[in-house]
Scaffold this motif. Structure first.
Motif, PDB file in Angstrom:
ATOM      1  N   GLU A  44      -7.484   2.733  -2.998  1.00  0.00           N
ATOM      2  CA  GLU A  44      -6.322   1.979  -2.923  1.00  0.00           C
ATOM      3  C   GLU A  44      -6.112   1.483  -1.524  1.00  0.00           C
ATOM      4  OE1 GLU A  44      -5.399   2.185  -6.939  1.00  0.00           O
ATOM      5  OE2 GLU A  44      -4.112   1.030  -5.256  1.00  0.00           O
ATOM      6  N   ARG A  45      -5.489   0.470  -1.156  1.00  0.00           N
ATOM      7  CA  ARG A  45      -5.266  -0.021  -0.088  1.00  0.00           C
ATOM      8  C   ARG A  45      -4.304   0.692   0.806  1.00  0.00           C
ATOM      9  NH1 ARG A  45      -4.474  -6.422   1.057  1.00  0.00           N
ATOM     10  NH2 ARG A  45      -6.374  -6.218  -0.329  1.00  0.00           N
ATOM     11  N   GLU A  46      -4.627   1.318   1.854  1.00  0.00           N
ATOM     12  CA  GLU A  46      -3.806   2.079   2.794  1.00  0.00           C
ATOM     13  C   GLU A  46      -3.371   1.658   4.099  1.00  0.00           C
ATOM     14  OE1 GLU A  46      -5.636   5.903   3.493  1.00  0.00           O
ATOM     15  OE2 GLU A  46      -7.181   5.003   4.479  1.00  0.00           O
ATOM     16  N   PHE A  47      -2.153   2.094   4.319  1.00  0.00           N
ATOM     17  CA  PHE A  47      -1.404   1.767   5.566  1.00  0.00           C
ATOM     18  C   PHE A  47      -2.313   2.476   6.740  1.00  0.00           C
ATOM     19  CE2 PHE A  47       1.454   2.888   9.084  1.00  0.00           C
ATOM     20  CZ  PHE A  47       1.976   1.533   9.521  1.00  0.00           C
ATOM     21  N   VAL A  48      -2.446   1.699   7.873  1.00  0.00           N
ATOM     22  CA  VAL A  48      -3.103   2.112   8.999  1.00  0.00           C
ATOM     23  C   VAL A  48      -2.241   2.289  10.288  1.00  0.00           C
ATOM     24  CG1 VAL A  48      -4.756   2.026  10.712  1.00  0.00           C
ATOM     25  CG2 VAL A  48      -5.330   1.390   8.239  1.00  0.00           C
ATOM     26  N   ALA A  49      -1.426   1.047  10.631  1.00  0.00           N
ATOM     27  CA  ALA A  49      -0.735   1.005  11.943  1.00  0.00           C
ATOM     28  C   ALA A  49       0.368   0.035  11.780  1.00  0.00           C
ATOM     29  CB  ALA A  49      -1.263   0.950  13.042  1.00  0.00           C
ATOM     30  N   ARG A  58       6.552   1.635  16.545  1.00  0.00           N
ATOM     31  CA  ARG A  58       5.152   1.675  15.835  1.00  0.00           C
ATOM     32  C   ARG A  58       5.114   2.628  15.088  1.00  0.00           C
ATOM     33  NH1 ARG A  58       1.106   0.701  21.413  1.00  0.00           N
ATOM     34  NH2 ARG A  58       2.644  -0.722  22.437  1.00  0.00           N
ATOM     35  N   LEU A  59       4.170   2.647  14.179  1.00  0.00           N
ATOM     36  CA  LEU A  59       4.035   3.447  13.064  1.00  0.00           C
ATOM     37  C   LEU A  59       2.576   3.725  12.921  1.00  0.00           C
ATOM     38  CD1 LEU A  59       6.305   2.760  10.300  1.00  0.00           C
ATOM     39  CD2 LEU A  59       6.834   4.452  11.655  1.00  0.00           C
ATOM     40  N   PHE A  60       2.228   4.849  12.740  1.00  0.00           N
ATOM     41  CA  PHE A  60       0.778   5.294  12.410  1.00  0.00           C
ATOM     42  C   PHE A  60       0.397   6.357  11.471  1.00  0.00           C
ATOM     43  CE2 PHE A  60       0.789   4.425  16.932  1.00  0.00           C
ATOM     44  CZ  PHE A  60      -0.190   3.683  17.179  1.00  0.00           C
ATOM     45  N   ALA A  61      -0.724   5.941  10.500  1.00  0.00           N
ATOM     46  CA  ALA A  61      -0.990   6.949   9.394  1.00  0.00           C
ATOM     47  C   ALA A  61      -1.391   8.159  10.146  1.00  0.00           C
ATOM     48  CB  ALA A  61      -1.911   6.314   8.368  1.00  0.00           C
ATOM     49  N   ASP A  62      -1.212   9.094   9.510  1.00  0.00           N
ATOM     50  CA  ASP A  62      -1.637  10.305  10.108  1.00  0.00           C
ATOM     51  C   ASP A  62      -2.970  10.707  10.200  1.00  0.00           C
ATOM     52  OD1 ASP A  62       0.957  12.500   7.947  1.00  0.00           O
ATOM     53  OD2 ASP A  62       1.128  11.721   9.831  1.00  0.00           O
ATOM     54  N   SER A  63      -3.748   9.827   9.420  1.00  0.00           N
ATOM     55  CA  SER A  63      -5.155  10.100   9.524  1.00  0.00           C
ATOM     56  C   SER A  63      -5.883   9.317  10.953  1.00  0.00           C
ATOM     57  CB  SER A  63      -5.792   9.621   8.328  1.00  0.00           C
ATOM     58  OG  SER A  63      -5.487   8.081   8.265  1.00  0.00           O
ATOM     59  N   VAL A  64      -4.980   8.595  11.378  1.00  0.00           N
ATOM     60  CA  VAL A  64      -5.331   7.951  12.674  1.00  0.00           C
ATOM     61  C   VAL A  64      -4.640   8.336  13.987  1.00  0.00           C
ATOM     62  CG1 VAL A  64      -6.301   6.070  11.168  1.00  0.00           C
ATOM     63  CG2 VAL A  64      -4.321   5.770  12.278  1.00  0.00           C
ATOM     64  N   LYS A  65      -3.733   9.084  13.920  1.00  0.00           N
ATOM     65  CA  LYS A  65      -2.706   9.198  15.096  1.00  0.00           C
ATOM     66  C   LYS A  65      -3.706  10.054  15.914  1.00  0.00           C
ATOM     67  CE  LYS A  65       1.799   9.781  12.804  1.00  0.00           C
ATOM     68  NZ  LYS A  65       2.780  10.728  12.566  1.00  0.00           N
ATOM     69  N   GLY A  66      -3.742   9.348  17.197  1.00  0.00           N
ATOM     70  CA  GLY A  66      -4.397  10.065  18.490  1.00  0.00           C
ATOM     71  C   GLY A  66      -5.614   9.248  18.468  1.00  0.00           C
ATOM     72  N   ARG A  67      -6.180   8.361  17.630  1.00  0.00           N
ATOM     73  CA  ARG A  67      -7.283   7.867  17.700  1.00  0.00           C
ATOM     74  C   ARG A  67      -7.318   6.144  17.663  1.00  0.00           C
ATOM     75  NH1 ARG A  67     -10.788   8.066  13.952  1.00  0.00           N
ATOM     76  NH2 ARG A  67      -9.364   8.509  12.082  1.00  0.00           N
ATOM     77  N   PHE A  68      -6.301   5.873  16.835  1.00  0.00           N
ATOM     78  CA  PHE A  68      -6.083   4.372  16.951  1.00  0.00           C
ATOM     79  C   PHE A  68      -4.787   3.864  17.640  1.00  0.00           C
ATOM     80  CE2 PHE A  68      -8.447   3.284  12.370  1.00  0.00           C
ATOM     81  CZ  PHE A  68      -9.510   3.970  12.876  1.00  0.00           C
ATOM     82  N   THR A  69      -4.961   2.845  18.206  1.00  0.00           N
ATOM     83  CA  THR A  69      -3.701   2.244  18.909  1.00  0.00           C
ATOM     84  C   THR A  69      -3.533   0.762  18.662  1.00  0.00           C
ATOM     85  OG1 THR A  69      -4.110   3.407  21.104  1.00  0.00           O
ATOM     86  CG2 THR A  69      -2.683   1.781  21.216  1.00  0.00           C
ATOM     87  N   ILE A  70      -2.130   0.329  18.281  1.00  0.00           N
ATOM     88  CA  ILE A  70      -1.844  -0.737  17.754  1.00  0.00           C
ATOM     89  C   ILE A  70      -1.132  -1.529  18.974  1.00  0.00           C
ATOM     90  CG2 ILE A  70       0.245  -0.374  16.806  1.00  0.00           C
ATOM     91  CD1 ILE A  70      -0.434  -2.317  14.560  1.00  0.00           C
ATOM     92  N   PHE A 101      11.387  -7.704   9.945  1.00  0.00           N
ATOM     93  CA  PHE A 101      12.242  -6.344  10.110  1.00  0.00           C
ATOM     94  C   PHE A 101      11.351  -5.353  10.586  1.00  0.00           C
ATOM     95  CE2 PHE A 101      14.601  -8.954   6.885  1.00  0.00           C
ATOM     96  CZ  PHE A 101      15.467  -9.302   7.710  1.00  0.00           C
ATOM     97  N   LEU A 102      11.704  -3.919  10.218  1.00  0.00           N
ATOM     98  CA  LEU A 102      10.914  -3.026  10.865  1.00  0.00           C
ATOM     99  C   LEU A 102       9.303  -2.766  10.037  1.00  0.00           C
ATOM    100  CD1 LEU A 102      13.687  -0.511  11.530  1.00  0.00           C
ATOM    101  CD2 LEU A 102      12.704  -2.015  13.257  1.00  0.00           C
ATOM    102  N   PRO A 103       8.696  -2.039  10.848  1.00  0.00           N
ATOM    103  CA  PRO A 103       7.359  -1.639  10.181  1.00  0.00           C
ATOM    104  C   PRO A 103       7.627  -0.599   9.075  1.00  0.00           C
ATOM    105  CG  PRO A 103       7.061  -1.530  12.478  1.00  0.00           C
ATOM    106  CD  PRO A 103       8.724  -1.828  12.365  1.00  0.00           C
ATOM    107  N   THR A 104       6.916  -0.817   7.935  1.00  0.00           N
ATOM    108  CA  THR A 104       6.811   0.029   6.982  1.00  0.00           C
ATOM    109  C   THR A 104       5.328   0.485   6.574  1.00  0.00           C
ATOM    110  OG1 THR A 104       6.588  -1.544   5.070  1.00  0.00           O
ATOM    111  CG2 THR A 104       8.758  -1.201   5.976  1.00  0.00           C
TER     112      THR A 104
END
Length: 123
Positions: A44-49, A58-70, A101-104
């Motif tokens: 499935e398509r999944e949220f990243v940031a 800003r929001l980040f998926a748990d799988s990319v926290k600490g590695r990705f920056t938006i 509106f806000l990130p989801t």
């Protein structure tokens, strides 16, 4: 209408870095929250940031926290996804998207989508 165009995908070794860009055309970029999603084959398509119009929310998926920056540059109508310490599990087609509106984290909340850019991570 707002048209979104991603770039920057490619092949990278595990542990390496890549920066994706998404340029917006035809709308008022600064009023939109921007998001990055990814979709791997058979998944499935999944949220990243996601990032709000001013960049402070800003929001980040748990799988990319600490590695990705938006980040975003409203003067250039462009949003970026800096991907560091890439893993084979990160390989996917990456899409940028826009909403008000806000990130989801829900794909259906976003009304505008780019065509996607392929990221391949080798090990």
């Amino acid at each position: 209408q707002v048209r979104l165009v991603e770039s920057g995908g490619g092949l990278v070794q595990a542990g390496g870095s890549l920066r994706l860009s998404c340029a917006a055309f035809g709308g008022t970029f600064s009023v939109y929250t921007m998001g990055w999603f990814r979709q791997a084959p058979g998944k499935e398509r999944e949220f990243v940031a996601g990032i709000s119009w001013a960049g402070g929310n800003r929001l980040f998926a748990d799988s990319v926290k600490g590695r990705f920056t938006i980040s975003r540059d409203n003067a250039k109508n462009t949003v970026y996804l800096q991907m560091n310490s890439l893993k084979p599990e990160d390989a996917a087609v990456y899409y940028c998207a826009a909403k008000t509106f806000l990130p989801t984290m829900t794909a259906r909340d976003y009304g505008y989508w780019g065509q996607g850019t392929q990221v391949t991570v080798s090990s």
